[in-house]
Design an enzyme around this catalytic site. Structure first.
Site, PDB file in Angstrom:
ATOM      1  N   PRO A  50       0.813  -1.215   0.000  1.00 11.86           N
ATOM      2  CA  PRO A  50       0.000   0.000   0.000  1.00 11.86           C
ATOM      3  C   PRO A  50       0.851   1.272   0.000  1.00 11.86           C
ATOM      4  O   PRO A  50       0.383   2.344  -0.329  1.00 11.86           O
ATOM      5  CB  PRO A  50      -0.804  -0.105   1.307  1.00 11.86           C
ATOM      6  CG  PRO A  50      -0.753  -1.540   1.691  1.00 11.86           C
ATOM      7  CD  PRO A  50       0.548  -2.056   1.194  1.00 11.86           C
ATOM      8  N   GLU A  63       2.299  -8.011   8.431  1.00  5.53           N
ATOM      9  CA  GLU A  63       2.314  -6.533   8.396  1.00  5.53           C
ATOM     10  C   GLU A  63       3.307  -6.020   7.357  1.00  5.53           C
ATOM     11  O   GLU A  63       3.529  -4.826   7.250  1.00  5.53           O
ATOM     12  CB  GLU A  63       2.703  -6.001   9.782  1.00  5.53           C
ATOM     13  CG  GLU A  63       1.732  -6.400  10.883  1.00  5.53           C
ATOM     14  CD  GLU A  63       0.279  -6.173  10.474  1.00  5.53           C
ATOM     15  OE1 GLU A  63      -0.500  -7.142  10.521  1.00  5.53           O
ATOM     16  OE2 GLU A  63      -0.056  -5.044  10.077  1.00  5.53           O
ATOM     17  N   ARG A 105      -0.315  -9.685 -20.925  1.00 13.93           N
ATOM     18  CA  ARG A 105      -1.158  -9.527 -22.122  1.00 13.93           C
ATOM     19  C   ARG A 105      -0.523  -8.609 -23.147  1.00 13.93           C
ATOM     20  O   ARG A 105      -0.912  -8.600 -24.309  1.00 13.93           O
ATOM     21  CB  ARG A 105      -2.543  -9.034 -21.750  1.00 13.93           C
ATOM     22  CG  ARG A 105      -2.589  -7.642 -21.135  1.00 13.93           C
ATOM     23  CD  ARG A 105      -3.948  -7.316 -20.565  1.00 13.93           C
ATOM     24  NE  ARG A 105      -4.948  -7.169 -21.584  1.00 13.93           N
ATOM     25  CZ  ARG A 105      -5.128  -6.073 -22.328  1.00 13.93           C
ATOM     26  NH1 ARG A 105      -4.310  -5.045 -22.171  1.00 13.93           N
ATOM     27  NH2 ARG A 105      -6.065  -6.017 -23.238  1.00 13.93           N
ATOM     28  N   ASP A 134      -5.330  -0.846 -28.071  1.00  8.94           N
ATOM     29  CA  ASP A 134      -4.861   0.474 -28.534  1.00  8.94           C
ATOM     30  C   ASP A 134      -5.862   1.551 -28.129  1.00  8.94           C
ATOM     31  O   ASP A 134      -5.484   2.600 -27.633  1.00  8.94           O
ATOM     32  CB  ASP A 134      -4.729   0.468 -30.067  1.00  8.94           C
ATOM     33  CG  ASP A 134      -3.615  -0.480 -30.479  1.00  8.94           C
ATOM     34  OD1 ASP A 134      -3.556  -0.868 -31.651  1.00  8.94           O
ATOM     35  OD2 ASP A 134      -2.826  -0.847 -29.591  1.00  8.94           O
TER      36      ASP A 134
HETATM   37  C1  LIG Z   1      -1.007  -5.451   5.379  1.00  7.73           C
HETATM   38  O1  LIG Z   1      -0.471  -5.941   4.174  1.00  7.73           O
HETATM   39  C2  LIG Z   1       0.723  -5.416   3.744  1.00  7.73           C
HETATM   40  C3  LIG Z   1       1.447  -4.433   4.419  1.00  7.73           C
HETATM   41  C4  LIG Z   1       2.659  -3.980   3.869  1.00  7.73           C
HETATM   42  C5  LIG Z   1       3.115  -4.483   2.672  1.00  7.73           C
HETATM   43  C6  LIG Z   1       2.384  -5.466   2.004  1.00  7.73           C
HETATM   44  C7  LIG Z   1       1.209  -5.929   2.540  1.00  7.73           C
HETATM   45  C8  LIG Z   1       0.424  -7.000   1.808  1.00  7.73           C
HETATM   46  N1  LIG Z   1      -0.871  -6.423   1.467  1.00  7.73           N
HETATM   47  C9  LIG Z   1      -1.020  -5.563   0.422  1.00  7.73           C
HETATM   48  C10 LIG Z   1      -0.088  -5.463  -0.605  1.00  7.73           C
HETATM   49  C11 LIG Z   1      -0.320  -4.551  -1.638  1.00  7.73           C
HETATM   50  C12 LIG Z   1      -1.475  -3.776  -1.622  1.00  7.73           C
HETATM   51  C13 LIG Z   1      -1.745  -2.789  -2.707  1.00  7.73           C
HETATM   52  N2  LIG Z   1      -2.642  -1.809  -2.467  1.00  7.73           N
HETATM   53  O2  LIG Z   1      -1.161  -2.885  -3.787  1.00  7.73           O
HETATM   54  C14 LIG Z   1      -2.363  -3.919  -0.580  1.00  7.73           C
HETATM   55  N3  LIG Z   1      -2.137  -4.795   0.414  1.00  7.73           N
END
Ligand SMILES: COc1ccccc1CNc1ccc(C(N)=O)cn1
Length: 246
Positions: A89, A116, A154, A169
């Protein structure tokens, strides 16, 4: 193109990459997807891959060592250099422009966090790019990795047939796609727009462009703000706006 995925759920990732266009791209050897499970690189008898969060707090963090060993195996598995992407995230938002550039790389590795997340020191030393598929939290990076594999897979030459790549395209120029229709021409839900049945391909192209511009204006004005319109598009969008506001 080769994609290596470091994940605690290799079967899930292999299944994601085995269906549809991406599955076919693999069969045609346009794409190769390999999975690596950090648990196979854990050195203790319990195959530990996570540790308690330093400083206290809920949840666990993925350990450095199993991931470092897995990424070492990834790098050694093929000669080309690997661009390592961490899905989280906290990453930069994935866009089609970035997908297009990633699709040109010989190799990428996708690191999937669970719990986490991953120890920051591993990220600092081993990860080239952090990407997010959207502003929401998932239980793991695997769905983000699946999105990258599909979007990049793809685009491999030969993965899409002509019709599909034509559709590709129309979207990849930063506009939303136009409406699509198929038979029956007349349905209780309404009729197919007459222009699409006219055989006038110039008119059909203009109609589709006008619809794409109009939809982008209505639904994603932010995409339109970023885009310089050529003369034809400016006229078509004005027509759409006039029709819409009538
Ligand atoms: C609590 O989870 C995490 C906390 C930190 C890193 C990865 C994770 C694994 N979770 C994820 C991974 C990607 C996305 C995204 N928005 O791309 C959403 N969640």
């Amino acid at each position: 193109m080769r994609i290596d995925v470091v994940t605690l759920f290799p079967d899930f990732m292999r299944q994601c990459a085995a269906v549809g266009v991406v599955g076919r791209a693999q069969q045609r050897e346009l794409l190769q997807v390999e999975t690596w499970n950090p648990r196979d690189f854990a050195t203790d008898n319990y195959r530990t891959v996570d540790g308690r969060t330093c400083g206290g707090g809920p949840g666990m963090v993925m350990l450095i060592e199993p991931l470092r060993a897995a990424l070492r195996a990834v790098r050694e598995a093929a000669p080309e250099p690997v661009h390592v992407i961490y899905l989280s995230p906290q990453g930069a938002r994935l866009t089609q422009d970035r997908v297009v550039s990633l699709a040109k790389m010989p190799r990428i590795a996708l690191l999937c966090g669970r719990y986490e997340g991953v120890d920051e020191r591993l990220l600092a030393h081993e990860v080239d790019e952090e990407l997010s598929i959207g502003d929401y939290v998932l239980s793991g990076g695997e769905l983000g990795a699946a999105v990258v594999i599909d979007a990049v897979g793809r685009l491999q030459d030969g993965a899409l047939n002509d019709a599909q790549s034509a559709q590709q395209d129309s979207f990849s120029d930063g506009l939303l796609d136009c409406p699509h229709y198929t038979k029956p021409v007349h349905d209780a839900l309404g009729d197919v727009p007459a222009v699409l049945l006219s055989g006038d391909h110039a008119a059909i192209r203009r109609w589709r462009l006008k619809q794409s511009l109009g939809r982008t204006w209505l639904r994603r004005p932010d995409l339109l703000a970023r885009r310089k319109l050529d003369a034809e598009s400016a006229v078509l969008l004005e027509e759409f706006r006039r029709d819409y506001l009538r």
